[in-house]
Design a protein around this motif. Structure first.
Motif, PDB file in Angstrom:
ATOM      1  N   VAL A 169      28.478  27.328  15.453  1.00 47.94           N
ATOM      2  CA  VAL A 169      28.485  28.213  16.617  1.00 47.94           C
ATOM      3  C   VAL A 169      27.055  28.286  17.138  1.00 47.94           C
ATOM      4  N   PHE A 221      24.383  28.669  14.313  1.00 42.05           N
ATOM      5  CA  PHE A 221      24.985  29.224  13.108  1.00 42.05           C
ATOM      6  C   PHE A 221      25.869  28.147  12.499  1.00 42.05           C
ATOM      7  N   ARG A 241      27.841  26.489   8.961  1.00 45.55           N
ATOM      8  CA  ARG A 241      28.774  27.131   8.015  1.00 45.55           C
ATOM      9  C   ARG A 241      28.059  28.124   7.100  1.00 45.55           C
ATOM     10  N   ARG A 286      26.975  31.276   8.990  1.00 41.95           N
ATOM     11  CA  ARG A 286      28.127  32.126   9.318  1.00 41.95           C
ATOM     12  C   ARG A 286      28.647  32.852   8.085  1.00 41.95           C
TER      13      ARG A 286
END
Length: 70
Positions: free
Chosen positions: A45, A52, A54, A57
Motif C-alpha cells: 500500500v 507499507f 507486508r 502493514r
C-alpha cells in the motif's frame, strides 16, 4: 510485469504520490477482475507517499490491535 519493470513502476508511483498528498495506491498479488477475492491479496500500500509492505502493514495492525485492547 517483470520484477525490474515492477520496481520501476513502484519507484515512479512513490515519487508521484509524494508530490500529491491525495494519492494512494493498493498493489494486489492477483487480478481482482478475474476473482474478486484477489482484493484480499494485498502486496503493498502506498498512502500519503509512504510505502507499507507486508511487514509494515503487519506492524501497523499489531499496534492498532494493542491500542484497542486498552
Amino acid at each position: 510485469l517483470t520484477r525490474g519493470s515492477f520496481d520501476g513502476f513502484l519507484q515512479s508511483a512513490l515519487v508521484r504520490s509524494s508530490d500529491r498528498s491525495d494519492t494512494d495506491l493498493v498493489l494486489l498479488d492477483a487480478d481482482p477482475l478475474t476473482d474478486i477475492r484477489s482484493t484480499r491479496r494485498i502486496s503493498a500500500v502506498i498512502a500519503n507517499g509512504r510505502l507499507f509492505d507486508r511487514a509494515a502493514r503487519a506492524q501497523l495492525l499489531k499496534r492498532v490491535e494493542t491500542a484497542l485492547k486498552h
